[in-house]
Design a protein around this motif. Structure first.
Motif, PDB file in Angstrom:
ATOM      1  N   ALA A  15      -4.562  -2.652  37.809  1.00  0.00           N
ATOM      2  CA  ALA A  15      -5.820  -2.099  38.309  1.00  0.00           C
ATOM      3  C   ALA A  15      -6.890  -3.174  38.138  1.00  0.00           C
ATOM      4  O   ALA A  15      -7.174  -3.581  37.006  1.00  0.00           O
ATOM      5  N   PRO A  16      -7.475  -3.693  39.227  1.00  0.00           N
ATOM      6  CA  PRO A  16      -8.473  -4.759  39.086  1.00  0.00           C
ATOM      7  C   PRO A  16      -9.643  -4.294  38.227  1.00  0.00           C
ATOM      8  O   PRO A  16     -10.255  -3.258  38.525  1.00  0.00           O
ATOM      9  N   PRO A  17      -9.988  -5.004  37.167  1.00  0.00           N
ATOM     10  CA  PRO A  17     -11.113  -4.572  36.331  1.00  0.00           C
ATOM     11  C   PRO A  17     -12.466  -4.885  36.958  1.00  0.00           C
ATOM     12  O   PRO A  17     -13.486  -4.362  36.512  1.00  0.00           O
ATOM     13  N   THR A  18     -12.468  -5.740  37.994  1.00  0.00           N
ATOM     14  CA  THR A  18     -13.721  -6.156  38.610  1.00  0.00           C
ATOM     15  C   THR A  18     -13.614  -6.096  40.122  1.00  0.00           C
ATOM     16  O   THR A  18     -12.527  -6.263  40.685  1.00  0.00           O
ATOM     17  N   ASN A  19     -14.752  -5.870  40.766  1.00  0.00           N
ATOM     18  CA  ASN A  19     -14.815  -5.895  42.227  1.00  0.00           C
ATOM     19  C   ASN A  19     -15.330  -7.231  42.755  1.00  0.00           C
ATOM     20  O   ASN A  19     -15.458  -7.406  43.966  1.00  0.00           O
ATOM     21  N   ASP A  20     -15.622  -8.134  41.849  1.00  0.00           N
ATOM     22  CA  ASP A  20     -16.132  -9.449  42.235  1.00  0.00           C
ATOM     23  C   ASP A  20     -14.959 -10.393  42.494  1.00  0.00           C
ATOM     24  O   ASP A  20     -14.113 -10.614  41.610  1.00  0.00           O
ATOM     25  N   ARG A  21     -14.904 -10.951  43.687  1.00  0.00           N
ATOM     26  CA  ARG A  21     -13.766 -11.776  44.070  1.00  0.00           C
ATOM     27  C   ARG A  21     -13.662 -13.051  43.235  1.00  0.00           C
ATOM     28  O   ARG A  21     -12.558 -13.491  42.898  1.00  0.00           O
ATOM     29  N   THR A  22     -14.799 -13.638  42.927  1.00  0.00           N
ATOM     30  CA  THR A  22     -14.754 -14.862  42.121  1.00  0.00           C
ATOM     31  C   THR A  22     -14.183 -14.581  40.740  1.00  0.00           C
ATOM     32  O   THR A  22     -13.326 -15.317  40.232  1.00  0.00           O
ATOM     33  N   SER A  23     -14.628 -13.494  40.129  1.00  0.00           N
ATOM     34  CA  SER A  23     -14.119 -13.126  38.801  1.00  0.00           C
ATOM     35  C   SER A  23     -12.637 -12.779  38.862  1.00  0.00           C
ATOM     36  O   SER A  23     -11.862 -13.143  37.965  1.00  0.00           O
ATOM     37  N   TRP A  24     -12.244 -12.073  39.924  1.00  0.00           N
ATOM     38  CA  TRP A  24     -10.824 -11.727  40.079  1.00  0.00           C
ATOM     39  C   TRP A  24      -9.975 -12.991  40.205  1.00  0.00           C
ATOM     40  O   TRP A  24      -8.894 -13.088  39.615  1.00  0.00           O
ATOM     41  N   GLY A  25     -10.441 -13.968  40.936  1.00  0.00           N
ATOM     42  CA  GLY A  25      -9.716 -15.225  41.054  1.00  0.00           C
ATOM     43  C   GLY A  25      -9.590 -15.931  39.715  1.00  0.00           C
ATOM     44  O   GLY A  25      -8.542 -16.516  39.398  1.00  0.00           O
ATOM     45  N   GLN A  26     -10.636 -15.872  38.902  1.00  0.00           N
ATOM     46  CA  GLN A  26     -10.580 -16.479  37.576  1.00  0.00           C
ATOM     47  C   GLN A  26      -9.556 -15.776  36.693  1.00  0.00           C
ATOM     48  O   GLN A  26      -8.818 -16.420  35.932  1.00  0.00           O
ATOM     49  N   LEU A  27      -9.495 -14.448  36.801  1.00  0.00           N
ATOM     50  CA  LEU A  27      -8.521 -13.698  36.010  1.00  0.00           C
ATOM     51  C   LEU A  27      -7.098 -14.040  36.446  1.00  0.00           C
ATOM     52  O   LEU A  27      -6.206 -14.214  35.607  1.00  0.00           O
ATOM     53  N   ARG A  28      -6.882 -14.154  37.736  1.00  0.00           N
ATOM     54  CA  ARG A  28      -5.540 -14.511  38.211  1.00  0.00           C
ATOM     55  C   ARG A  28      -5.122 -15.886  37.699  1.00  0.00           C
ATOM     56  O   ARG A  28      -3.941 -16.122  37.397  1.00  0.00           O
ATOM     57  N   ARG A  29      -6.077 -16.808  37.612  1.00  0.00           N
ATOM     58  CA  ARG A  29      -5.737 -18.126  37.080  1.00  0.00           C
ATOM     59  C   ARG A  29      -5.370 -18.052  35.605  1.00  0.00           C
ATOM     60  O   ARG A  29      -4.518 -18.817  35.130  1.00  0.00           O
ATOM     61  N   LEU A  30      -5.987 -17.135  34.867  1.00  0.00           N
ATOM     62  CA  LEU A  30      -5.583 -16.936  33.474  1.00  0.00           C
ATOM     63  C   LEU A  30      -4.152 -16.414  33.403  1.00  0.00           C
ATOM     64  O   LEU A  30      -3.370 -16.820  32.529  1.00  0.00           O
ATOM     65  N   PHE A  31      -3.800 -15.517  34.298  1.00  0.00           N
ATOM     66  CA  PHE A  31      -2.424 -15.030  34.343  1.00  0.00           C
ATOM     67  C   PHE A  31      -1.457 -16.174  34.670  1.00  0.00           C
ATOM     68  O   PHE A  31      -0.310 -16.172  34.233  1.00  0.00           O
ATOM     69  N   GLY A  32      -1.927 -17.136  35.462  1.00  0.00           N
ATOM     70  CA  GLY A  32      -1.074 -18.259  35.826  1.00  0.00           C
ATOM     71  C   GLY A  32      -0.666 -19.113  34.645  1.00  0.00           C
ATOM     72  O   GLY A  32       0.318 -19.855  34.708  1.00  0.00           O
ATOM     73  N   ARG A  33      -1.403 -19.041  33.542  1.00  0.00           N
ATOM     74  CA  ARG A  33      -1.061 -19.797  32.334  1.00  0.00           C
ATOM     75  C   ARG A  33      -0.118 -19.029  31.416  1.00  0.00           C
ATOM     76  O   ARG A  33       0.355 -19.561  30.410  1.00  0.00           O
ATOM     77  N   LEU A  34       0.110 -17.754  31.742  1.00  0.00           N
ATOM     78  CA  LEU A  34       0.887 -16.887  30.861  1.00  0.00           C
ATOM     79  C   LEU A  34       2.374 -17.224  30.936  1.00  0.00           C
ATOM     80  O   LEU A  34       2.947 -17.353  32.017  1.00  0.00           O
ATOM     81  N   GLN A  35       2.996 -17.353  29.776  1.00  0.00           N
ATOM     82  CA  GLN A  35       4.428 -17.605  29.693  1.00  0.00           C
ATOM     83  C   GLN A  35       5.055 -16.524  28.814  1.00  0.00           C
ATOM     84  O   GLN A  35       4.627 -16.312  27.675  1.00  0.00           O
ATOM     85  N   VAL A  36       6.049 -15.831  29.356  1.00  0.00           N
ATOM     86  CA  VAL A  36       6.683 -14.725  28.632  1.00  0.00           C
ATOM     87  C   VAL A  36       8.048 -15.197  28.139  1.00  0.00           C
ATOM     88  O   VAL A  36       8.999 -15.331  28.923  1.00  0.00           O
ATOM     89  N   MET A  37       8.161 -15.439  26.861  1.00  0.00           N
ATOM     90  CA  MET A  37       9.393 -15.960  26.276  1.00  0.00           C
ATOM     91  C   MET A  37      10.145 -14.837  25.564  1.00  0.00           C
ATOM     92  O   MET A  37       9.546 -14.082  24.789  1.00  0.00           O
TER      93      MET A  37
END
Length: 327
Positions: free
Chosen positions: A190-212
């Motif tokens: 569920a997107p926590p924000t309606n701001d596209r710039t903020s959503w893009g920043q959050l997706r980039r944080l997910f891009g650093r996530l590694q599940v071991m």
């Protein structure tokens, strides 16, 4: 949709009503595709096909026709009729109508690397593993609790974080990577924000996530796909569900590949013709580039048989890496 900032500024200056079209098909030539779009809209709402404004976005660097077009200067009820219908399809072109103010969707990306099966139990296990990794990530936690406008003003930071974790959902998708069936997991929240710039920043944080994990391997978020038939970024073109719909007349993975290759070949031929017709001494840097005659540029060179690197294909068809650079 990856609209460049300069185009966004131009689009903002256009008066409402206005909406976007995602274009599939056409014949690889921008102006001819322009005419096909006008004809499709004019026929659907029974108006003069020249009576509305149709903006033409820049041609892609690889020579393919632009996918996102802006329509304006239609009466409100006509614009709404197209948006409600959503898909206009003919034997030569398919148009997907999207509202200008498109909402932020909850698709984050595709996790790959787990050895889990594509079953309900596998999906639940992948969800739990990813959710646990998200819950332990301080950057994502802080970002969601700070940028929580989509949850409303009465929701506290802690409540927003809990709602966000509860919303985590994964769906399996089977890809062929290096000629091997591989299960990947599409992550939705569920997107926590309606701001596209903020959503893009959050997706980039997910891009650093590694599940071991000790039992199911290590997974991380891959770059999103970009389907050439529909607007989706959660599946590659060969896995698009639309061509299997009853009565579907237009784009398929095979025809899309052929059109893209024809566009690249036409771009290469045009550039070669310009070099051939250039006056002596003009464009001397091109003569020293080492590309030679009849080769085009690295961006416009056609691929043989419509195939590129393997990855994200399906049943051996349309082997292309159709990715968006989000991470």
């Amino acid at each position: 949709m990856g609209v460049p900032p300069d185009l966004i500024a131009m689009y903002e200056a256009v008066a409402h009503p206005k909406f976007f079209l995602v274009v599939s098909g056409g014949n690889g030539a921008v102006m001819k595709t322009h005419g096909l779009i006008r004809k499709a809209i004019g026929s659907f709402i029974n108006i003069d096909p020249t009576s509305f404004t149709l903006g033409t976005p820049p041609t892609a660097a690889n020579g393919t026709s632009p996918a996102l077009w802006l329509v304006a200067d239609l009466q409100d009820y006509l614009a709404q009729a197209i948006l409600d219908t959503r898909i206009l399809c003919s034997s030569k072109i398919t148009l997907f109508a999207l509202p200008y103010d498109m909402p932020v969707i909850g698709f984050v990306g595709v996790f790959a690397g787990f050895t889990l099966p594509n079953t309900d139990d596998g999906a639940n296990a992948a969800r739990d593993l990813i959710r646990t990794a998200i819950a332990a990530n301080g950057e994502i936690s802080q970002f969601v609790q700070t940028h929580r406008d989509a949850f409303g003003p009465l929701v506290s930071a802690e409540q927003a974080w809990e709602a966000f974790l509860t919303s985590v959902e994964v769906r399996g998708i089977v890809l062929i990577v290096n000629d091997t069936n591989t299960v990947a997991w599409r992550l939705h929240v569920a997107p926590p924000t309606n701001d596209r710039t903020s959503w893009g920043q959050l997706r980039r944080l997910f891009g650093r996530l590694q599940v071991m994990t000790a039992q199911y391997g290590t997974a991380r978020l891959q770059r999103a796909f970009r389907c050439r038939i529909c607007p989706s970024i959660d599946h590659p073109t060969p896995l698009c569900p639309l061509p299997s719909l009853p009565g579907w007349l237009d784009a398929t993975p095979t025809t899309i590949a052929a059109l893209e290759d024809a566009s690249r070949a036409a771009a290469a031929k045009a550039q070669e013709q310009m070099r051939f017709n250039a006056p002596v001494g003009a464009g001397s840097s091109n003569t020293r580039s080492g590309q030679g005659r009849n080769q085009g540029t690295s961006d416009s060179k056609p691929r043989r048989d419509g195939k590129g690197k393997k990855g994200g294909d399906y049943k051996g068809k349309g082997k292309r890496r159709e990715r968006d650079d989000f991470f």
